[in-house]
Scaffold this motif. Sequence first.
Motif, PDB file in Angstrom:
ATOM      1  N   UNK A 206      55.250  43.626  47.809  1.00 42.05           N
ATOM      2  CA  UNK A 206      56.467  43.517  47.021  1.00 42.05           C
ATOM      3  C   UNK A 206      56.419  42.436  45.958  1.00 42.05           C
ATOM      4  N   UNK A 207      55.368  41.640  45.941  1.00 44.90           N
ATOM      5  CA  UNK A 207      55.228  40.632  44.890  1.00 44.90           C
ATOM      6  C   UNK A 207      54.840  41.349  43.601  1.00 44.90           C
ATOM      7  N   UNK A 208      55.554  41.095  42.506  1.00 44.37           N
ATOM      8  CA  UNK A 208      55.243  41.787  41.248  1.00 44.37           C
ATOM      9  C   UNK A 208      53.816  41.495  40.763  1.00 44.37           C
ATOM     10  N   UNK A 209      53.227  42.491  40.133  1.00 50.39           N
ATOM     11  CA  UNK A 209      51.860  42.363  39.619  1.00 50.39           C
ATOM     12  C   UNK A 209      51.730  41.215  38.604  1.00 50.39           C
ATOM     13  N   UNK A 210      52.710  41.006  37.697  1.00 50.13           N
ATOM     14  CA  UNK A 210      52.571  39.876  36.776  1.00 50.13           C
ATOM     15  C   UNK A 210      52.495  38.515  37.491  1.00 50.13           C
ATOM     16  N   UNK A 211      53.151  38.398  38.635  1.00 49.19           N
ATOM     17  CA  UNK A 211      53.077  37.157  39.406  1.00 49.19           C
ATOM     18  C   UNK A 211      51.680  36.963  39.960  1.00 49.19           C
ATOM     19  N   UNK A 212      51.119  38.037  40.500  1.00 48.28           N
ATOM     20  CA  UNK A 212      49.741  37.959  41.006  1.00 48.28           C
ATOM     21  C   UNK A 212      48.763  37.657  39.877  1.00 48.28           C
ATOM     22  N   UNK A 213      48.985  38.273  38.723  1.00 49.59           N
ATOM     23  CA  UNK A 213      48.105  38.031  37.575  1.00 49.59           C
ATOM     24  C   UNK A 213      48.207  36.580  37.108  1.00 49.59           C
ATOM     25  N   UNK A 214      49.416  36.044  37.039  1.00 47.36           N
ATOM     26  CA  UNK A 214      49.588  34.647  36.618  1.00 47.36           C
ATOM     27  C   UNK A 214      48.885  33.706  37.587  1.00 47.36           C
ATOM     28  N   UNK A 215      48.966  34.012  38.867  1.00 50.04           N
ATOM     29  CA  UNK A 215      48.296  33.207  39.893  1.00 50.04           C
ATOM     30  C   UNK A 215      46.784  33.194  39.654  1.00 50.04           C
ATOM     31  N   UNK A 216      46.207  34.384  39.538  1.00 47.03           N
ATOM     32  CA  UNK A 216      44.749  34.472  39.397  1.00 47.03           C
ATOM     33  C   UNK A 216      44.258  33.968  38.043  1.00 47.03           C
ATOM     34  N   UNK A 217      44.992  34.209  36.988  1.00 45.25           N
ATOM     35  CA  UNK A 217      44.573  33.721  35.667  1.00 45.25           C
ATOM     36  C   UNK A 217      44.603  32.191  35.634  1.00 45.25           C
ATOM     37  N   UNK A 218      45.626  31.599  36.231  1.00 46.52           N
ATOM     38  CA  UNK A 218      45.707  30.133  36.269  1.00 46.52           C
ATOM     39  C   UNK A 218      44.532  29.545  37.033  1.00 46.52           C
ATOM     40  N   UNK A 219      44.228  30.142  38.179  1.00 48.64           N
ATOM     41  CA  UNK A 219      43.082  29.660  38.959  1.00 48.64           C
ATOM     42  C   UNK A 219      41.773  29.839  38.201  1.00 48.64           C
ATOM     43  N   UNK A 220      41.589  31.009  37.625  1.00 56.84           N
ATOM     44  CA  UNK A 220      40.339  31.299  36.915  1.00 56.84           C
ATOM     45  C   UNK A 220      40.152  30.371  35.720  1.00 56.84           C
ATOM     46  N   UNK A 221      41.217  30.152  34.957  1.00 56.40           N
ATOM     47  CA  UNK A 221      41.100  29.291  33.784  1.00 56.40           C
ATOM     48  C   UNK A 221      40.699  27.871  34.192  1.00 56.40           C
ATOM     49  N   UNK A 222      41.225  27.413  35.304  1.00 62.23           N
ATOM     50  CA  UNK A 222      40.927  26.056  35.758  1.00 62.23           C
ATOM     51  C   UNK A 222      39.494  25.941  36.265  1.00 62.23           C
ATOM     52  N   UNK A 223      39.014  26.970  36.940  1.00 62.76           N
ATOM     53  CA  UNK A 223      37.697  26.897  37.574  1.00 62.76           C
ATOM     54  C   UNK A 223      36.561  27.196  36.596  1.00 62.76           C
ATOM     55  N   UNK A 224      36.735  28.179  35.734  1.00 66.00           N
ATOM     56  CA  UNK A 224      35.651  28.560  34.835  1.00 66.00           C
ATOM     57  C   UNK A 224      35.419  27.505  33.759  1.00 66.00           C
ATOM     58  N   UNK A 225      34.180  27.335  33.341  1.00 63.29           N
ATOM     59  CA  UNK A 225      33.844  26.267  32.390  1.00 63.29           C
ATOM     60  C   UNK A 225      34.270  26.531  30.950  1.00 63.29           C
TER      61      UNK A 225
END
Length: 95
Positions: A41-60
């Motif tokens: 039930x969590x909206x897809x944009x919320x999941x995307x924001x979560x993963x994009x934030x993590x990816x941006x922080x981790x990737x060089x």
Amino acid sequence: MSDVLATLGVFAIVVVVLLVAVALFLLFKLVRKHKQVHQPGTPVPTKAAYWVSLAYTVFPIDLLPDPIYLDDIVVLVGGLMYVGSSLRKRREVED
């Protein structure tokens, strides 16, 4: 002149350490929302924001070079705000 350069060097190191500490703190707060984000039930944009934030922080690849963590901090704060707001709205709808 060397005293001024040494002082500036120490100041720069302290600033970088503080920025890294803030970025790690925000990253930890975002990771703690993992279970909430991946509930049905969590909206897809919320999941995307979560993963994009993590990816941006981790990737060089960043907007600013890696010793400068201001862009990472801005992305993490934005991700936390969006994810937190979305999860709050979802809880209000369920209640």
